[in-house]
Structure formats: C-alpha cells, structure tokens
Design a protein around this motif. Structure first.
Motif, short mmCIF file in Angstrom:
data_model
loop_
_atom_site.label_atom_id
_atom_site.label_comp_id
_atom_site.label_asym_id
_atom_site.label_seq_id
_atom_site.Cartn_x
_atom_site.Cartn_y
_atom_site.Cartn_z
N PHE A 13 22.17 5.96 10.95
CA PHE A 13 21.93 6.03 9.51
C PHE A 13 23.15 6.56 8.77
N SER A 14 24.36 6.21 9.21
CA SER A 14 25.58 6.64 8.56
C SER A 14 25.69 5.99 7.18
N ALA A 15 26.56 6.57 6.35
CA ALA A 15 26.77 6.03 5.00
C ALA A 15 27.25 4.59 5.07
N ARG A 16 28.05 4.28 6.09
CA ARG A 16 28.56 2.93 6.24
C ARG A 16 27.43 1.92 6.42
N ILE A 17 26.43 2.27 7.18
CA ILE A 17 25.29 1.38 7.40
C ILE A 17 24.38 1.34 6.18
N MET A 18 24.13 2.47 5.56
CA MET A 18 23.14 2.52 4.48
C MET A 18 23.54 1.72 3.25
N THR A 19 24.84 1.47 3.07
CA THR A 19 25.26 0.64 1.93
C THR A 19 24.69 -0.77 2.04
N PHE A 20 24.52 -1.26 3.25
CA PHE A 20 24.02 -2.63 3.45
C PHE A 20 22.55 -2.77 3.07
N PRO A 21 21.65 -1.90 3.56
CA PRO A 21 20.26 -2.02 3.08
C PRO A 21 20.12 -1.76 1.59
N LEU A 22 21.01 -0.95 1.01
CA LEU A 22 20.97 -0.76 -0.45
C LEU A 22 21.28 -2.07 -1.17
N CYS A 23 22.30 -2.79 -0.69
CA CYS A 23 22.61 -4.10 -1.29
C CYS A 23 21.45 -5.07 -1.07
N LEU A 129 26.16 -7.08 11.11
CA LEU A 129 26.15 -7.19 12.57
C LEU A 129 27.54 -7.04 13.16
N LYS A 130 28.57 -7.39 12.40
CA LYS A 130 29.93 -7.27 12.90
C LYS A 130 30.39 -5.82 12.98
N ILE A 131 29.91 -4.96 12.10
CA ILE A 131 30.44 -3.59 12.07
C ILE A 131 29.60 -2.60 12.86
N ILE A 132 28.43 -3.02 13.37
CA ILE A 132 27.62 -2.09 14.17
C ILE A 132 27.87 -2.34 15.65
N SER A 133 27.62 -1.33 16.45
CA SER A 133 27.72 -1.47 17.90
C SER A 133 26.37 -1.89 18.46
N PRO A 134 26.34 -2.39 19.71
CA PRO A 134 25.06 -2.80 20.31
C PRO A 134 24.09 -1.64 20.56
N ALA A 135 24.59 -0.41 20.62
CA ALA A 135 23.71 0.73 20.92
C ALA A 135 22.65 0.88 19.83
N ARG A 136 21.39 0.99 20.23
CA ARG A 136 20.25 1.16 19.31
C ARG A 136 20.23 0.06 18.25
N ARG A 137 20.52 -1.13 18.71
CA ARG A 137 20.63 -2.26 17.78
C ARG A 137 19.31 -2.54 17.07
N GLY A 138 18.18 -2.40 17.77
CA GLY A 138 16.89 -2.68 17.15
C GLY A 138 16.63 -1.80 15.95
N VAL A 139 16.90 -0.50 16.08
CA VAL A 139 16.68 0.42 14.96
C VAL A 139 17.63 0.10 13.81
N LYS A 140 18.88 -0.18 14.13
CA LYS A 140 19.86 -0.45 13.07
C LYS A 140 19.48 -1.70 12.26
N ILE A 141 19.08 -2.76 12.96
CA ILE A 141 18.67 -3.97 12.24
C ILE A 141 17.40 -3.72 11.46
N ALA A 142 16.50 -2.90 12.01
CA ALA A 142 15.27 -2.57 11.28
C ALA A 142 15.58 -1.81 10.00
N VAL A 143 16.54 -0.87 10.05
CA VAL A 143 16.94 -0.13 8.85
C VAL A 143 17.51 -1.10 7.81
N TYR A 144 18.33 -2.05 8.28
CA TYR A 144 18.87 -3.06 7.37
C TYR A 144 17.74 -3.84 6.70
N GLN A 145 16.75 -4.25 7.48
CA GLN A 145 15.66 -5.06 6.94
C GLN A 145 14.74 -4.26 6.02
N MET A 146 14.69 -2.95 6.20
CA MET A 146 13.87 -2.12 5.33
C MET A 146 14.26 -2.28 3.87
#
Length: 397
Positions: A13-23, A129-146
């Motif tokens: 849930f870093s700031a880098r990731i959270m900008t994407f679900p905000l958009c 998907l390009k800027i995230i690592s495969p670790a905990r990919r399911g949660v990261k994509i779920a946060v994006y989709q939220m």
C-alpha cells in the motif's frame, strides 16, 4: 532509482501504488456519473430501445478501432503520456454530452468516450502491473481494483442525488469538473521506461493455449456487462419505479461491497496461487444471480440480489487481472492488456446489441434472465477446458 526499473515493493500500500487506484476511482466515478443515467436521458430524447442499445454499444465497439495500437504504443513510448491523452478525451466527451441533441452527435461522442475508456482500462492497468513486483500480487491487484469498485458505487449515487435537484445536462457539469481533476492526477503517476521488440512477439505470446482459453472465457463473461449497461437503470426506473436517488443507492451498495470483498479475495489467491477456483465459483455465482435480478421487486431485494451477483464478479475480475500479469511478459503488458480489454469490449458490445434486440420482446427483466443463462451454460461447457489449461505455470509441451 529511475522509474520503470522494477523496484521490489515490500509493502503493497505504498504511495506509488495508491496513486493508481485513486486514478481508477476518479475515472470510474466520472464515467458512471454519465453512464448510469445516459440510457434514461436518451429515452427522454425520444430514442427507441434499439437506438439506445446502439449508442451504448458504440462506446464499446469504437474502442476496438485503436485499442490494440494504443496498447502497443504504451509499451514503446511513455504510458503516462497516453493516459494524459485519455483524460483529455474524457473531458471533451463529457463537455460534448452537455450540448448534444441529435443521434449522430451522441454516436460521435460515444467514439471519443470509448477511446478514453479503452485507454484507462488498458494502459492504466498495464502501467500498474509493470511497476509492481510479483510478491503478494493478488492483494496488490485487488487494491487497484478497489478504486474502480468505489467509483462504480459513488458515481451513480452522486449523479442520482444531483439529478433530484437539477437535470442530466446540469449534472454533467460535475462530471466535466471531475475529468479536469483527473488530468491533474494522471500527471502525478509514476511512468515506466519503453522497450523495443518485434511485433511478432505478441503473436507468439497469444499462441499459448492458456491465453486462448482465458480470452474465450473473458469474451463470454463480458456479455453480461453489456446487458447491465443497457438495461439495469431502465429496469429500476421504468419497471420498478425507483427514484434517481434509489438507483444511485443500489450502485453504491454494490460498489462498497465489491471494494470490501476485493482484498480478502486477493489474499485468498496469494495463499492458493490458483485462478481455477476463482473462475469456477465466480462464473457460476455471477450468472445465477444475474438471472435472479429479474425477480427483485423492492430496493432491498435489488441490493441483495446484486450484492450476491457481484460476489461472483469480484473473483472473476481479479482472476482476469492476475492472469494478464502472469501469462504475458512484463515488457509487453501494454499490448496484451489491450488485447484482453479488446476481447472484453467485444463481449460488452455483443451484450449491448443483444439487449437492444431482446428488450422489445422479453422486456428488461427478460434480458437479465437470458444474460445469466447464456453465461452459466457457456461457463459449464468451458469448465473442463478451464480446469485443464488455466494454471499459473505454463503447461509443459
């Protein structure tokens, strides 16, 4: 370290990731402020159900024209610049809807809206998907989709509430302001570095049996989205007599439920590392309650049946995102995300068009029954193929 170099994230849930679900949230909220009541607005202008289905379908089919070239372009140039262009198209589209009168004006604007829609659905996800690592990919994509789920719930509620005191055209003024804000937010996204490769590499990637099965399932499943776009609001307003605020509340309840479900579903995938169970359960639940939507009579009943329907949607949509990331090379995710979304868009268009044909014969309720039956029967027919082929590791030859 430079953008696009694949920094490994230890906290999803870093700031880098959270900008994407905000958009994703802002884009989806603005889009569904417009989409949720557009069929009703078109009917108020005297357009037939067939014409409404055609206009709604143009949002889907027009995106297919440039979707794949835009996806490939985002692999070879700055994806961020492509997204800025998509935000500008959204702004022009919303502003144009405020003054459109004739059917051909709505069709032309649907082309612009469809292109914007395609850019955000493909390029934003591919860049994420390009800027995230495969670790905990399911949660990261779920946060994006939220973000998209919340936008889907809040956008119609806002437009329904505003429409109670204004009208559709005046309400679109808020959508225009939201599109302007989106342009600013996109400028804050982290970019990725372009790469060079042969266009034939895309074709080789798509020859995988698991990629073909994935796309067939996605096409079938996406048809129900087209029926919902064309029929859902009209069912609630014309057949059930719901107010605009009640329509908005139904969307809000569904969006909040999907957003709440997404992280748990993502964690479930990270534990099991299998998409087969996500698809199998999701397809059956989604299709059954798609048909049962026709039997809801009151707002609580409608909310209950749509919550149960989307209990199937969430795992299916998550599985599609996971498979996109897992089945295709990271550097070519722009083009492949575009292929995946092009297939989805074709399915949505088929649903739009079919709804326009079915509604005059079976009504809005009948369109939901038919949609659910088609997806259920098709999913059960494909189930042996799904269980044999759709694995996270490519089957050996």
């Amino acid at each position: 370290m430079k953008p696009g170099t694949g920094v490994v994230l230890t906290f999803p849930f870093s700031a880098r990731i959270m900008t994407f679900p905000l958009c994703g949230f802002l884009y989806t909220a603005v889009l569904w402020m417009m989409f949720s009541f557009l069929p009703l607005h078109l009917k108020s202008r005297g357009f037939s159900d067939g014409m409404v289905g055609m206009i709604m379908g143009f949002y889907s089919i027009s995106a297919l024209i440039l979707m794949i070239p835009l996806g490939v372009l985002s692999d070879r140039v700055s994806p961020k610049k492509v997204l800025v262009g998509g935000a500008v198209l959204l702004f022009i589209h919303m502003a144009g809807l405020r003054i459109a009168e004739a059917w051909y004006a709505f069709l032309a604007l649907a082309v612009l809206g469809g292109l914007s829609w395609a850019i955000f659905q493909t390029v934003l996800l591919a860049l994420f998907l390009k800027i995230i690592s495969p670790a905990r990919r399911g949660v990261k994509i779920a946060v994006y989709q939220m973000g998209s789920y919340l936008g889907f719930g809040i956008g119609p509620l806002v437009s329904g509430s505003l429409w109670g005191d204004a009208n559709y055209v005046r309400m679109l003024g808020f959508a225009v302001a939201g599109a302007a804000l989106l342009i600013v937010l996109v400028l804050t996204l982290q970019d990725s570095d372009p790469i060079r490769f042969n266009l034939g590499d895309y074709r080789e990637d798509l020859k995988q049996p698991r990629a073909l099965v994935f796309l067939v399932v996605w096409l079938l499943y996406a048809t129900h989205f087209g029926v919902e776009q064309t029929s859902y609001t009209l069912l609630m307003r014309h057949d059930l007599g719901f107010t605009s605020v009640q329509v908005g509340l139904s969307y809000l309840a569904v969006g909040l439920w999907m957003a709440a479900m997404a992280p748990a579903t993502g964690r479930g995938f990270d534990v099991r590392q299998s998409v087969v169970w996500l698809l199998t359960l999701g397809l059956v639940v989604s299709s059954v309650f798609q048909s049962l939507t026709a039997y809801a009579q009151t707002l609580p009943q409608m909310i209950a049946v749509r919550v149960l329907h989307t209990t199937g949607d969430v795992p299916v949509i998550l599985a599609m995102g996971i498979m996109t990331a897992a089945f295709f090379p990271q550097g070519r995710l722009g083009g492949h995300s575009a292929v995946v979304y092009a297939v989805r868009t074709l399915g949505v268009f088929v649903g739009n068009y079919a709804a326009g044909l079915v509604i005059p014969v079976l009504g809005y309720r009948g369109a939901f029954v038919a949609s659910g039956v088609v997806v259920l029967v098709g999913s059960l027919a494909l189930l042996p193929w799904i269980r044999r082929v759709l694995h996270m590791q490519a089957p050996s030859s």
